[in-house]
Design an enzyme around this catalytic site. Structure first.
Site, PDB file in Angstrom:
ATOM      1  N   ARG A   2      18.631  96.302 -22.770  1.00  0.00           N
ATOM      2  CA  ARG A   2      19.405  95.803 -21.620  1.00  0.00           C
ATOM      3  C   ARG A   2      19.384  94.270 -21.609  1.00  0.00           C
ATOM      4  NH1 ARG A   2      17.180  95.191 -16.792  1.00  0.00           N
ATOM      5  NH2 ARG A   2      15.983  97.112 -16.817  1.00  0.00           N
ATOM      6  N   TYR A  51      44.435  87.487 -14.200  1.00  0.00           N
ATOM      7  CA  TYR A  51      44.409  88.915 -14.537  1.00  0.00           C
ATOM      8  C   TYR A  51      44.197  89.738 -13.252  1.00  0.00           C
ATOM      9  CZ  TYR A  51      42.683  93.240 -16.611  1.00  0.00           C
ATOM     10  OH  TYR A  51      42.497  94.545 -16.948  1.00  0.00           O
ATOM     11  N   ASP A  63      39.537  81.576 -18.706  1.00  0.00           N
ATOM     12  CA  ASP A  63      39.698  82.861 -19.399  1.00  0.00           C
ATOM     13  C   ASP A  63      40.612  82.607 -20.602  1.00  0.00           C
ATOM     14  OD1 ASP A  63      40.583  85.376 -20.290  1.00  0.00           O
ATOM     15  OD2 ASP A  63      40.480  86.265 -18.276  1.00  0.00           O
ATOM     16  N   LYS A 108      40.290  92.810 -26.202  1.00  0.00           N
ATOM     17  CA  LYS A 108      41.662  92.532 -26.610  1.00  0.00           C
ATOM     18  C   LYS A 108      41.675  91.946 -28.029  1.00  0.00           C
ATOM     19  CE  LYS A 108      42.493  93.795 -22.360  1.00  0.00           C
ATOM     20  NZ  LYS A 108      42.614  92.826 -21.280  1.00  0.00           N
TER      21      LYS A 108
HETATM   22  C1  LIG Z   1      41.967  92.719 -20.086  1.00  0.00           C
HETATM   23  C2  LIG Z   1      41.696  91.387 -19.507  1.00  0.00           C
HETATM   24  C3  LIG Z   1      40.555  91.170 -18.717  1.00  0.00           C
HETATM   25  C4  LIG Z   1      39.579  92.283 -18.383  1.00  0.00           C
HETATM   26  O1  LIG Z   1      38.929  92.742 -19.524  1.00  0.00           O
HETATM   27  P1  LIG Z   1      38.312  94.242 -19.663  1.00  0.00           P
HETATM   28  O2  LIG Z   1      37.631  94.171 -20.988  1.00  0.00           O
HETATM   29  O3  LIG Z   1      39.422  95.204 -19.590  1.00  0.00           O
HETATM   30  O4  LIG Z   1      37.355  94.395 -18.532  1.00  0.00           O
HETATM   31  C5  LIG Z   1      40.350  89.896 -18.226  1.00  0.00           C
HETATM   32  N1  LIG Z   1      41.214  88.888 -18.473  1.00  0.00           N
HETATM   33  C6  LIG Z   1      42.324  89.066 -19.217  1.00  0.00           C
HETATM   34  C7  LIG Z   1      43.243  87.922 -19.451  1.00  0.00           C
HETATM   35  C8  LIG Z   1      42.603  90.322 -19.755  1.00  0.00           C
HETATM   36  O5  LIG Z   1      43.714  90.501 -20.480  1.00  0.00           O
END
Ligand SMILES: *Cc1c(COP(=O)(O)O)cnc(C)c1O
Length: 407
Positions: free
Chosen positions: A62, A115, A187, A212
């Site tokens: 963890r 997001y 982000d 992603k």
């Molecule tokens: C998908 C996404 C998230 C969230 O990510 P998860 O892995 O699905 O929790 C955050 N920011 C952006 C820009 C995203 O495309």
């Protein structure tokens, strides 16, 4: 741990080699998947040294795990950061970062186009802890600066945004926030470190949904935050207590995916620009959003702060949501799914993907037309994607004529 500042290797070399130099079972060339909850010690002295952080090693997964640490090292090197810590998902990375750095009475400045999940944190969860959140029109830089001047413990940005790929000037806004003593979090999921490195533009922390582009194969969830050792250490400490840790198996899949990050992203940059230009020329398409197009409202900022424009674009059809419902199932080379950044093209309307959590009114307020389609370009041959889009668009004739006459 290599100091990225001393590493003159290119991003492609780093994508392949960073994080790969750790200990290996039986000389394996590949990082081992350490499916072990805990790590044993022969002496209490050794165990204590590691537990107190005086010697490198792992105690309990963890907190830290060798496979997970290799993944963190690779991302850290690509972003040019001092440290990185990882999470079970992108939303876990974002929530942990915000809840570590903020306290009651603090003020956050951000944009309306974050997001969908992040937006929910801002409007639903942070205010319950007496944290004030000011959400600005995404491309109104003066309005964002005016909000920063009213107080800003943390500036949270995303660029390009999802799904209308708006661009914000990271260097300009980071400077404004830091002049007020604020921390800047970006982000970087849609751009990836191949196309944009926010720390070099002045951000304090970079977050990713590794689910992603970093992983790139749509088979593992994960998240990561990179930045200076002290800040990342505080976020790591909160994560080790709340337990939103990355699984070793997922860490391995993400690590393997990242070895081809530079190849995939270069192909996706090229494919997306060709697809965007094709769509812009098609009469059934009302509008195309892609930062690489000269028609994009912040194309100049994108040229300044990005080295490639990314694999995500969106476009609006004539004929409303009805046209969207008829168009999408005609695509042969696209999963209709809620994901982006994969080797396969993925398409879907924001109403079922990034903004499923939002009401139609909230989507309209964010400038998201109901006939919008988000199209995350894969690594297929661009001619095949364009032919596929052409046949699907050409099949819409009637609806499009109706849509245009109604305008
Ligand atoms: C998908 C996404 C998230 C969230 O990510 P998860 O892995 O699905 O929790 C955050 N920011 C952006 C820009 C995203 O495309």
């Amino acid at each position: 741990m290599d100091d990225p500042k001393d590493d003159r290797a290119g991003l492609g070399t780093r994508a392949v080699w960073s994080g790969e130099r750790g200990e290996r079972w039986a000389g394996a060339t590949q990082v081992s998947i350490a499916l072990s909850v805990s790590f044993r010690y022969d002496t209490i002295e050794d165990w204590l040294e590691v537990a107190l952080g005086r010697k490198p090693g792992h105690i309990y997964s963890r907190n830290t795990n060798p496979t997970v640490a290799a993944f963190e090292d690779k991302v850290k090197d690509l972003e040019g950061a001092e440290a990185a810590t990882s999470f079970a998902s992108g939303m876990a990375a974002i929530s942990n970062t915000l809840f570590t750095l903020l306290a009651p009475g603090d003020r956050v400045v951000s944009i309306k186009d974050t997001y969908g999940g992040t937006n929910k944190l801002f409007i639903e969860f942070l205010p319950r802890f007496q944290i004030e959140v000011a959400l600005c029109d995404t491309t109104d830089h003066q309005a964002i600066e005016a909000e920063i001047a009213r107080g800003c413990k943390l500036l949270y940005l995303e660029s390009p945004t999802n799904p209308t790929v708006k661009i914000v000037d990271i260097a300009r806004l980071a400077q404004a926030a830091q002049a007020r003593g604020g921390l800047v979090v970006v982000d970087n999921t849609l751009a990836t470190p191949i196309n944009q490195r926010p720390l070099e533009l002045g951000a304090d922390l970079v977050v990713h949904s590794a689910t992603k582009f970093l992983g790139g194969h749509a088979d593992a969830l994960g998240g990561v935050v990179c930045g200076p050792r002290d800040l990342v250490g505080r976020i790591y400490h909160f994560r080790e207590i709340n337990g939103a840790c990355l699984e070793p198996m997922s860490a391995y899949l993400l690590l393997r995916g990242m070895k081809t990050l530079h190849l995939r992203v270069r192909q996706q940059n090229e494919n997306a620009l060709r697809v965007a230009r094709f769509l812009e020329s098609h009469p059934q398409v009302a509008k195309v959003f892609y930062p690489g197009l000269e028609s994009h409202e912040n194309h100049d900022i994108a040229c300044r702060q990005m080295t490639g424009f990314g694999g995500v674009l969106s476009f609006a059809l004539h004929g409303g949501f009805d046209a969207v419902k008829r168009f999408l199932p005609r695509l042969r080379y696209a999963h209709l799914a809620a994901n982006l950044g994969a080797v396969e093209t993925v398409a879907g309307p924001p109403a079922t993907t990034s903004h499923v959590e939002s009401t139609p009114e909230e989507r309209a307020a964010s400038g998201i037309p109901e006939a919008l389609i988000r199209y995350s370009v894969g690594i297929e041959d661009p001619d095949d994607l364009i032919a596929d889009l052409r046949q699907a668009l050409d099949g819409l004739g009637g609806v499009s004529a109706q849509g245009r006459s109604g305008k």
